[in-house]
Design an enzyme around this catalytic site. Structure first.
Site, PDB file in Angstrom:
ATOM      1  N   TYR A  55      90.529  46.972  58.356  1.00  0.00           N
ATOM      2  CA  TYR A  55      89.976  48.318  58.432  1.00  0.00           C
ATOM      3  C   TYR A  55      89.853  48.780  59.877  1.00  0.00           C
ATOM      4  O   TYR A  55      89.328  48.072  60.742  1.00  0.00           O
ATOM      5  CB  TYR A  55      88.594  48.377  57.765  1.00  0.00           C
ATOM      6  CG  TYR A  55      87.909  49.707  57.964  1.00  0.00           C
ATOM      7  CD1 TYR A  55      88.271  50.811  57.203  1.00  0.00           C
ATOM      8  CD2 TYR A  55      86.922  49.868  58.931  1.00  0.00           C
ATOM      9  CE1 TYR A  55      87.663  52.037  57.399  1.00  0.00           C
ATOM     10  CE2 TYR A  55      86.309  51.095  59.130  1.00  0.00           C
ATOM     11  CZ  TYR A  55      86.682  52.178  58.371  1.00  0.00           C
ATOM     12  OH  TYR A  55      86.088  53.400  58.566  1.00  0.00           O
ATOM     13  N   GLY A  62      87.022  55.578  57.125  1.00  0.00           N
ATOM     14  CA  GLY A  62      86.255  56.133  56.026  1.00  0.00           C
ATOM     15  C   GLY A  62      87.076  56.209  54.765  1.00  0.00           C
ATOM     16  O   GLY A  62      87.764  55.253  54.386  1.00  0.00           O
TER      17      GLY A  62
END
Length: 526
Positions: A55, A62
C-alpha cells in the site's frame, strides 16, 4: 546554551524531552537508530524490486488502493501525496507545536520500521535542529489515517515549497533550505507516506499539554493553600487519614502536597478533636452564632478534587508516553527471526488513544478552572470573605472597584471553556469515500486541550493576583502565612505590583499568565 536531547538506542522520547526540543533544544539520534533506518530502507527497496504489492508504494491511496502503481512512478506518487494532502486551513500552529511534531515524527521514524530513506529523516532532523520550521495550518485533520494534513505541510516544507519560520522571520522554504545548504527532499519509495502517515501531530501537542498541565496542577495546589489561609480554613480536611480510607493514588498525593504547602502556616486552623457541648445547653435548644465546623467545599474537598485531576493527568501521561514510543504509520515492516521482513498493513495511525486521553484531560482542566473561579468569587465577595474589602480593593471603596472587572473576566473564561467542552473523540464523520468510515478527531481534542490550558493560565493568573492582594490585606508582611505561600506571593510580586488605585489589568494578566506557563517558573511543590 540548551543541552541537546540525545536519544540512546532503545530509549523513548519522553514528554519532558519533547517539550525541551519544542523550546529549542537539538534532538540527536544514536548510531543504532541510523543503522535500523538504513536496514529497513534496504528491505523496502528489495520488496519494490520484487514488485511486491504494498500500500502506498505500488498502489494508490485510500479508496484508490486498488490501483497498481509501477515502482518507476514512485517519485511522482510520493510527491503527489504531499501535494493533495497540503490542504490545511485556519490559524497556524505555534512554532513550538510544530517543533514538537517534527521531534515526535523523527522519534517514530528512527525506530526503523517505516522504510523511510535515511536522507529523508536526516533532512527532517536537520530542519528541526537548525530551526527551519514549516508553516502549518491548525485545521484539516480528522486523526484517522494519522495527522495527514499537518504532517503534509511539514513535508511540503522539506520539498522547498511553502514558507518556513526561521529565527522569528517568515521566509520561503526554498530560501531557508538554500541558506542552510540543505538539499530539498526528492521523495521516493515510502518517504512521503512515512512522513505524513501517523499520529505525531496529536501526540506532540498532547505531550506539550501534559507538561503544562502538570505545572498548572502544581499551581492549583499552591492557590488552594493560600486561599485556605486567606479565609482561615481548617487543616482537618487535609489529614491523610481521609486518603487512607479512600485510597485513590491522586487523593493520597493531594493530602500530602496540601499539608506540605501548609506547613508553618499561622493562618490555617490546626486539626483538633471535636469539643464537647456545654452541659448547660439543652439538646432541644438551637445553637446559633457558632463557628462553622466545616469549610466550604472549595477548600474542604480540595484533596478529592485535585487528586482526581492528578489521576486523570497520570492516565494522559501514560497514553502520551506510550504513543511517543510507538510506530504509527502504515504499512510497517517487522524483522522476523529467519531474517525476512514481515509487511503489515493495519491501523496504528488511528489516534483513538490520544483522542480519549485528551478529552479526559480537557474535562479535568475545566474542573481546575471551575474551582479557581469559585475561589475568586468567595475571596472577592465581602459577604463571604471574612472581613476583606469588596473585590479586595487596595483603596477607597466605591471610588475604586478593585478586582471587580477581573472577577467578571474569570467568570467569562469559565463560560468560554464550558462552551468548548463537548468531547471531540465522539465526533466521528465518515470521509475518504467511506474508506475512513470511522475517525478519531484526536488532533482536535489535543488542540482544544492546548486552548483550554491557555485560558486556564489566564484564569489562574487572575486568581494569583487576587490571592496575593488578599494575603497582603490580611497582614502586610504576610509572615503569618506558610513559607511556601510567602515564596509564591513573592513570585507573583516580581511580575505584578499590588492593586491600589484602579488600573487596567489586561497586561498584568497576560504577563503573569505567560510567566506561570514557563518550565522554569518556581512552581515546584515542597
Amino acid at each position: 546554551m540548551t543541552r541537546p536531547v540525545q536519544l540512546a538506542a532503545n530509549q523513548d522520547l519522553s514528554p519532558a524531552q519533547l517539550e525541551a526540543v519544542a523550546n529549542g533544544a537539538e534532538l540527536q539520534l544514536s548510531q543504532q537508530h541510523w543503522q535500523a533506518v538504513q536496514q529497513c530502507y534496504e528491505q523496502v527497496q528489495q520488496l519494490l524490486q520484487q514488485r511486491a504489492r504494498i500500500y502506498g508504494l505500488t498502489t494508490g491511496y485510500g479508496p484508490l488502493a486498488d490501483t497498481y502503481i509501477d515502482p518507476a512512478d514512485s517519485a511522482s506518487l510520493q510527491r503527489n501525496l504531499i501535494y493533495h494532502l497540503s490542504s490545511g486551513t485556519g490559524p497556524l500552529l505555534a512554532v513550538t507545536q510544530v517543533r514538537a511534531i517534527m521531534a515526535a515524527r523523527v522519534a517514530t521514524l528512527a525506530r526503523g520500521h517505516s522504510g523511510v530513506h535515511p536522507k529523508c529523516l536526516k533532512l527532517l532532523l536537520a530542519c528541526l535542529n537548525q530551526d527551519l520550521i514549516p508553516v502549518v495550518p491548525s485545521l484539516g485533520t480528522v486523526g484517522a489515517s494519522g495527522d495527514l494534513t499537518p504532517l503534509a505541510h511539514i513535508a511540503r516544507g522539506l520539498l522547498g515549497e511553502g514558507n518556513m519560520h526561521v529565527q522569528g522571520q517568515l521566509v520561503t522554504a526554498a530560501d531557508a533550505l538554500a541558506k542552510a545548504k540543505l538539499e530539498p527532499l526528492a521523495p521516493t519509495g515510502k518517504d512521503a507516506l512515512a512522513l505524513v502517515n501517523g499520529t505525531s501531530a496529536m501526540t506532540a501537542i498532547a505531550g506539550l499539554n501534559q507538561q503544562l498541565s502538570e505545572r498548572l496542577l502544581t499551581l492549583s495546589v499552591k492557590h488552594t493553600v493560600l486561599y485556605g489561609e486567606v479565609l482561615s480554613g481548617s487543616t482537618e480536611a487535609l489529614q491523610p487519614g481521609l486518603g487512607q480510607l479512600r485510597p485513590h493514588a491522586g487523593q493520597c498525593w493531594a493530602h500530602q502536597q496540601l499539608l506540605a504547602q501548609a506547613e508553618g502556616s499561622e493562618r490555617l486552623q490546626a486539626y483538633a478533636p471535636p469539643p464537647q457541648l456545654n452541659d448547660q445547653v439543652q439538646q432541644q435548644q438551637a445553637m446559633f452564632a457558632q463557628a462553622m465546623p466545616q469549610d466550604a467545599y472549595s477548600f474542604r474537598c480540595a484533596p478529592q478534587h485535585l487528586g482526581a485531576v492528578y489521576d486523570t493527568l497520570k492516565f494522559h501521561q501514560q497514553t502520551v508516553t506510550t504513543e511517543l514510543a510507538s510506530v504509527t504509520d502504515n504499512p510497517v515492516f517487522l524483522n522476523q527471526p529467519d531474517g525476512s521482513v514481515q509487511v503489515l498493513h493495519g491501523g496504528n495511525f488511528f489516534g483513538q488513544h490520544i483522542a480519549l486521553a485528551a478529552d479526559a484531560l480537557n474535562n479535568a482542566l475545566l474542573t481546575l478552572a471551575i474551582h479557581s473561579e469559585r475561589r475568586i468569587a468567595r475571596v472577592t465577595d465581602d459577604k463571604l470573605n471574612q472581613g476583606l474589602p469588596p473585590f479586595v480593593r487596595g483603596n477607597n471603596n466605591g471610588l475604586h472597584s478593585g478586582f471587580m472587572g477581573a472577577q467578571v473576566t474569570a467568570s467569562a473564561l469559565v463560560a468560554e471553556l464550558r462552551t468548548h467542552a463537548h468531547p471531540a473523540s465522539i465526533q466521528s464523520i465518515p470521509t475518504n469515500a467511506n474508506n475512513q468510515d470511522v475517525v478519531t478527531m484526536g488532533t482536535i481534542a489535543a488542540r482544544r486541550c492546548a486552548e483550554t490550558l491557555q485560558r486556564l493560565s489566564e484564569l489562574l493568573a487572575i486568581e494569583a493576583m487576587i490571592l496575593a492582594q488578599a494575603a497582603e490585606l490580611r497582614h502586610a508582611s504576610v509572615t503569618s502565612f506558610s513559607p511556601a505561600s510567602q515564596a509564591f506571593i513573592g513570585e507573583v510580586r516580581k511580575q505584578v505590583k499590588p492593586l491600589g488605585d484602579d488600573r487596567s489589568l489586561a497586561d498584568d494578566i497576560q504577563r503573569l499568565a505567560h510567566h506561570l506557563q514557563q518550565p522554569g517558573f518556581n512552581a515546584q511543590l515542597v
